[in-house]
Design a protein around this motif. Structure first.
Motif, PDB file in Angstrom:
ATOM      1  N   TYR A   8       3.882 -21.952  11.311  1.00 40.08           N
ATOM      2  CA  TYR A   8       5.114 -21.166  11.296  1.00 40.08           C
ATOM      3  C   TYR A   8       5.105 -20.290  10.050  1.00 40.08           C
ATOM      4  N   PHE A   9       5.346 -19.011  10.249  1.00 33.61           N
ATOM      5  CA  PHE A   9       5.227 -18.053   9.145  1.00 33.61           C
ATOM      6  C   PHE A   9       6.111 -16.851   9.420  1.00 33.61           C
ATOM      7  N   ASP A  10       6.280 -16.043   8.398  1.00 33.93           N
ATOM      8  CA  ASP A  10       6.995 -14.769   8.490  1.00 33.93           C
ATOM      9  C   ASP A  10       6.206 -13.810   7.621  1.00 33.93           C
ATOM     10  N   ALA A  35      -2.036 -22.452  16.346  1.00 37.52           N
ATOM     11  CA  ALA A  35      -1.056 -21.736  17.165  1.00 37.52           C
ATOM     12  C   ALA A  35      -0.123 -21.007  16.203  1.00 37.52           C
ATOM     13  N   TYR A  36      -0.006 -19.718  16.372  1.00 37.14           N
ATOM     14  CA  TYR A  36       0.764 -18.869  15.448  1.00 37.14           C
ATOM     15  C   TYR A  36       2.187 -18.672  15.964  1.00 37.14           C
ATOM     16  N   PHE A  97       2.694 -11.012  21.315  1.00 39.47           N
ATOM     17  CA  PHE A  97       1.832 -10.197  22.184  1.00 39.47           C
ATOM     18  C   PHE A  97       0.366 -10.527  21.891  1.00 39.47           C
ATOM     19  N   ALA A  98       0.016 -10.581  20.621  1.00 43.14           N
ATOM     20  CA  ALA A  98      -1.371 -10.899  20.239  1.00 43.14           C
ATOM     21  C   ALA A  98      -1.772 -12.283  20.747  1.00 43.14           C
ATOM     22  N   SER A  99      -0.863 -13.236  20.656  1.00 44.67           N
ATOM     23  CA  SER A  99      -1.148 -14.597  21.144  1.00 44.67           C
ATOM     24  C   SER A  99      -1.395 -14.602  22.640  1.00 44.67           C
ATOM     25  N   GLN A 100      -0.585 -13.856  23.377  1.00 48.83           N
ATOM     26  CA  GLN A 100      -0.751 -13.785  24.836  1.00 48.83           C
ATOM     27  C   GLN A 100      -2.110 -13.220  25.223  1.00 48.83           C
ATOM     28  N   ALA A 104      -4.378 -13.674  18.314  1.00 43.06           N
ATOM     29  CA  ALA A 104      -3.409 -13.955  17.249  1.00 43.06           C
ATOM     30  C   ALA A 104      -4.082 -14.035  15.879  1.00 43.06           C
ATOM     31  N   GLU A 105      -5.174 -14.767  15.777  1.00 42.23           N
ATOM     32  CA  GLU A 105      -5.806 -14.922  14.462  1.00 42.23           C
ATOM     33  C   GLU A 105      -6.250 -13.588  13.865  1.00 42.23           C
ATOM     34  N   PRO A 106      -7.008 -12.748  14.593  1.00 51.23           N
ATOM     35  CA  PRO A 106      -7.392 -11.475  13.963  1.00 51.23           C
ATOM     36  C   PRO A 106      -6.195 -10.570  13.669  1.00 51.23           C
ATOM     37  N   PHE A 107      -5.175 -10.610  14.525  1.00 45.70           N
ATOM     38  CA  PHE A 107      -3.999  -9.773  14.269  1.00 45.70           C
ATOM     39  C   PHE A 107      -3.270 -10.241  13.014  1.00 45.70           C
ATOM     40  N   VAL A 108      -3.009 -11.538  12.910  1.00 43.29           N
ATOM     41  CA  VAL A 108      -2.269 -12.071  11.752  1.00 43.29           C
ATOM     42  C   VAL A 108      -3.070 -11.857  10.470  1.00 43.29           C
ATOM     43  N   THR A 109      -4.359 -12.097  10.530  1.00 45.11           N
ATOM     44  CA  THR A 109      -5.205 -11.927   9.351  1.00 45.11           C
ATOM     45  C   THR A 109      -5.168 -10.483   8.853  1.00 45.11           C
ATOM     46  N   ASP A 110      -5.328  -9.524   9.775  1.00 42.12           N
ATOM     47  CA  ASP A 110      -5.326  -8.127   9.357  1.00 42.12           C
ATOM     48  C   ASP A 110      -3.928  -7.661   8.961  1.00 42.12           C
TER      49      ASP A 110
END
Length: 195
Positions: A8-10, A35-36, A97-100, A104-110
């Protein structure tokens, strides 16, 4: 069955930026998935009964917090630049959307690299689109999702579920029945996963 770490993050949270730098590797080494789950920190704090001001409003606290953040960034060998604004709701929504789409991982990281590494303005749609593209996503489709009632409903639902689970801040990691709060608890998380 693969164990899951619910993260869980913001994107307004610099400590979540620091956690994301290490969490994927910790998960891989332990054979887990991440899981993001994006939240809204002010909303989660109020739901938990924490009506105090944000850290940015408490000058002695923000001074110490900035020094701590700089120490962590130096330890991890990464840049740390406060963003031009803290309006990250669209980026949080975009994670769903990225998770679907399994990104998710590359999106959150970038996204964290851009927001807290480079200090971009999260209100800049071009940055959001560039992040989507870098993560292998259709940027137009991601922005359409973020702006749609469907996307906003999914983000609201994710926040509500987090609050119902007892999420009160970020970064917060759940695995099995254990909770780990803060990037400085990652060692405890890794130890638990490797028992």
């Amino acid at each position: 069955m693969t164990r899951t770490i619910d993260f869980y993050f913001d994107f307004i949270s610099p400590f979540s930026y620091l956690a994301q730098l290490k969490l994927p590797d910790i998960a891989r080494k332990a054979g887990c998935e991440v899981a993001y789950w994006p939240i809204d920190i002010p909303e989660a704090k109020i739901a938990a009964g924490n009506y105090g001001p944000s850290n940015r409003e408490v000058l002695p606290k923000i001074k110490v917090m900035k020094a701590d953040l700089e120490r962590w960034a130096e330890r991890y060998g990464v840049p740390l630049t406060f963003p031009a604004s803290f309006d990250c709701a669209d980026w949080n929504c975009a994670v769903l959307f990225a998770s679907q789409h399994g990104k998710a991982e590359p999106f959150v990281t970038d996204a964290y690299r851009r927001i807290w590494g480079l200090g971009i303005d999260p209100r800049d749609r071009n940055e959001l689109a560039a992040c989507a593209t870098a993560a292998g996503l259709d940027a137009d489709a991601l922005i359409t999702f973020v702006e749609s009632p469907v996307g906003q409903t999914e983000y609201r639902k994710a926040r509500t579920q987090a609050i119902q689970r007892g999420v009160f801040g970020a970064p917060l990691m759940f695995v099995d029945d254990k909770i780990f709060w803060g990037n400085d608890r990652l060692d405890f998380l890794a130890e638990y996963l490797n028992k």
